[in-house]
Design a protein around this motif. Structure first.
Motif, PDB file in Angstrom:
ATOM      1  N   TYR A  81      11.402   1.589   6.467  1.00 53.56           N
ATOM      2  CA  TYR A  81      10.813   1.306   5.164  1.00 53.56           C
ATOM      3  C   TYR A  81       9.972   2.485   4.673  1.00 53.56           C
ATOM      4  CZ  TYR A  81       6.192   0.238   7.263  1.00 53.56           C
ATOM      5  OH  TYR A  81       4.993   0.310   7.921  1.00 53.56           O
ATOM      6  N   GLU A  82       9.782   2.527   3.369  1.00 56.28           N
ATOM      7  CA  GLU A  82       8.971   3.563   2.730  1.00 56.28           C
ATOM      8  C   GLU A  82       8.079   2.924   1.666  1.00 56.28           C
ATOM      9  OE1 GLU A  82       8.057   6.481   2.996  1.00 56.28           O
ATOM     10  OE2 GLU A  82       9.560   7.778   3.925  1.00 56.28           O
ATOM     11  N   ILE A  83       7.023   3.636   1.308  1.00 55.34           N
ATOM     12  CA  ILE A  83       6.114   3.202   0.241  1.00 55.34           C
ATOM     13  C   ILE A  83       6.091   4.301  -0.811  1.00 55.34           C
ATOM     14  CG2 ILE A  83       3.800   2.396  -0.313  1.00 55.34           C
ATOM     15  CD1 ILE A  83       3.428   1.862   2.724  1.00 55.34           C
ATOM     16  N   TRP A  84       6.585   3.979  -2.000  1.00 53.58           N
ATOM     17  CA  TRP A  84       6.706   4.971  -3.078  1.00 53.58           C
ATOM     18  C   TRP A  84       5.676   4.683  -4.160  1.00 53.58           C
ATOM     19  CZ3 TRP A  84       8.573   4.331  -8.267  1.00 53.58           C
ATOM     20  CH2 TRP A  84       8.785   5.544  -8.955  1.00 53.58           C
ATOM     21  N   ARG A  85       4.965   5.727  -4.579  1.00 52.53           N
ATOM     22  CA  ARG A  85       3.932   5.605  -5.618  1.00 52.53           C
ATOM     23  C   ARG A  85       4.531   5.844  -6.984  1.00 52.53           C
ATOM     24  NH1 ARG A  85       0.569   4.932  -9.284  1.00 52.53           N
ATOM     25  NH2 ARG A  85      -1.560   5.776  -9.281  1.00 52.53           N
ATOM     26  N   ASP A  86       4.478   4.829  -7.829  1.00 51.86           N
ATOM     27  CA  ASP A  86       4.936   4.952  -9.214  1.00 51.86           C
ATOM     28  C   ASP A  86       3.782   5.521 -10.035  1.00 51.86           C
ATOM     29  OD1 ASP A  86       5.849   4.725 -11.778  1.00 51.86           O
ATOM     30  OD2 ASP A  86       6.504   2.633 -11.596  1.00 51.86           O
ATOM     31  N   LYS A  87       3.848   6.813 -10.328  1.00 52.03           N
ATOM     32  CA  LYS A  87       2.742   7.496 -11.002  1.00 52.03           C
ATOM     33  C   LYS A  87       2.605   7.125 -12.473  1.00 52.03           C
ATOM     34  CE  LYS A  87       2.864  11.397  -7.798  1.00 52.03           C
ATOM     35  NZ  LYS A  87       3.018  12.858  -7.637  1.00 52.03           N
TER      36      LYS A  87
ATOM     37  N   ARG B 152       2.114   4.137 -13.346  1.00 52.71           N
ATOM     38  CA  ARG B 152       1.253   2.953 -13.340  1.00 52.71           C
ATOM     39  C   ARG B 152      -0.109   3.294 -12.746  1.00 52.71           C
ATOM     40  NH1 ARG B 152       4.147  -1.887 -13.879  1.00 52.71           N
ATOM     41  NH2 ARG B 152       6.427  -1.637 -13.875  1.00 52.71           N
ATOM     42  N   PRO B 153      -1.179   2.648 -13.209  1.00 49.56           N
ATOM     43  CA  PRO B 153      -2.506   2.874 -12.610  1.00 49.56           C
ATOM     44  C   PRO B 153      -2.524   2.385 -11.173  1.00 49.56           C
ATOM     45  CG  PRO B 153      -2.564   1.030 -14.151  1.00 49.56           C
ATOM     46  CD  PRO B 153      -1.231   1.693 -14.331  1.00 49.56           C
ATOM     47  N   GLU B 154      -3.367   2.969 -10.361  1.00 55.30           N
ATOM     48  CA  GLU B 154      -3.378   2.664  -8.928  1.00 55.30           C
ATOM     49  C   GLU B 154      -3.716   1.212  -8.634  1.00 55.30           C
ATOM     50  OE1 GLU B 154      -5.423   4.457  -4.880  1.00 55.30           O
ATOM     51  OE2 GLU B 154      -5.037   5.765  -6.586  1.00 55.30           O
ATOM     52  N   ASP B 155      -4.481   0.553  -9.520  1.00 55.52           N
ATOM     53  CA  ASP B 155      -4.841  -0.837  -9.274  1.00 55.52           C
ATOM     54  C   ASP B 155      -3.780  -1.820  -9.767  1.00 55.52           C
ATOM     55  OD1 ASP B 155      -5.211  -0.406 -11.959  1.00 55.52           O
ATOM     56  OD2 ASP B 155      -7.231  -1.263 -12.044  1.00 55.52           O
ATOM     57  N   ASP B 156      -2.667  -1.301 -10.298  1.00 58.21           N
ATOM     58  CA  ASP B 156      -1.551  -2.140 -10.722  1.00 58.21           C
ATOM     59  C   ASP B 156      -0.820  -2.632  -9.477  1.00 58.21           C
ATOM     60  OD1 ASP B 156       0.942  -3.150 -11.575  1.00 58.21           O
ATOM     61  OD2 ASP B 156       1.012  -1.804 -13.281  1.00 58.21           O
ATOM     62  N   PRO B 157      -0.581  -3.950  -9.347  1.00 59.24           N
ATOM     63  CA  PRO B 157       0.128  -4.471  -8.171  1.00 59.24           C
ATOM     64  C   PRO B 157       1.508  -3.846  -7.968  1.00 59.24           C
ATOM     65  CG  PRO B 157      -0.852  -6.266  -9.430  1.00 59.24           C
ATOM     66  CD  PRO B 157      -0.998  -5.024 -10.260  1.00 59.24           C
TER      67      PRO B 157
END
Length: 239
Positions: free
Chosen positions: A141-147, A149-154
């Motif tokens: 598994y991986e965790i990808w950051r959707d830039k 969206r704000p960091e506090d967005d679920p």
């Protein structure tokens, strides 16, 4: 390859079976007899405890999107192509090597589907499953950051998964030449241990199948359509 599988057990049942410390899901999934890429699926993985830094990691049940999105990806669309990963090369491929070293998981399943036949539209689906109980497919598994969206967005962080595959054993090879890698119960703890990083050692924890354990039988072509669902999809049919 593995392109469809089934999970009929609830989150609580899976938590009991896999010795989970914490059910960490935003939404509990319904039983699904036709799981396809891009769907949310249950996965068992380990994560550190936030309140006790020196305590052993927790075994958690999470939901992940099937189709791996590497952390360095520009957008999430790459996940549509990264559904399976060949175990023979996963430790070396840029898309999988970080996850292989540190982010491994188990994907519970009642069984999986494969198709036999040469011509499109004439392939016969088979359901392949253990003769007793459920199975655990090996995943990364991986965790990808959707830039965007704000960091506090679920939804700012996308958790995604890929299934490891290998050459099929005789049990399955007559239907399809690839099959998921499996992790037997006595190897679950070692496979999930983030402290293990050596590819050769990790590969030795996996098995394609134990002869005589997996059973396969033909099922209705109704499973060919992703919109179809229900326990009737795993009922055997006569050819």
């Amino acid at each position: 390859m593995c392109g469809r599988y089934a999970v009929s057990q609830s989150a609580d049942d899976l938590a009991d079976e896999f010795g989970v410390d914490r059910v960490d899901v935003r939404e509990r999934l319904q039983p699904d007899w036709n799981i396809a890429p891009s769907k949310q699926v249950y996965a068992v993985l380990t994560r550190g405890r936030k309140d006790e830094s020196e305590a052993p990691p927790e075994r958690r049940l999470r939901t992940l999107k099937w189709g791996l999105v590497p952390s360095w990806a520009k957008d999430a669309s790459i996940g549509n192509k990264l559904v399976n990963a060949r175990v023979e090369t996963a430790a070396e491929k840029p898309a999988f090597r970080r996850a292989f070293a540190a982010r491994r998981c188990l994907l519970p399943a009642d069984g999986f589907y494969e198709w036999r036949g040469e011509k499109k539209g004439q392939k016969q689906p088979f359901f392949i499953h253990p003769k007793d109980g459920s199975l655990a497919m090996a995943g990364l598994y991986e965790i990808w950051r959707d830039k965007s969206r704000p960091e506090d967005d679920p939804d700012a962080f996308l958790w995604s998964v890929v299934i490891l595959t290998t050459d099929a054993t005789d049990d399955v090879g007559q239907i399809h030449d690839r099959m998921p890698m499996l992790v037997e119960p006595d190897k679950w703890e070692q496979w999930l241990d983030p402290g293990r990083t050596k590819p050769a050692e990790l590969g030795g924890l996996l098995t394609p199948a134990v002869p005589g354990i997996l059973d396969a039988y033909p099922v209705s072509t109704e499973v060919n359509r992703v919109a179809n669902n229900g326990p009737q999809l795993v009922e055997p049919v006569k050819l």
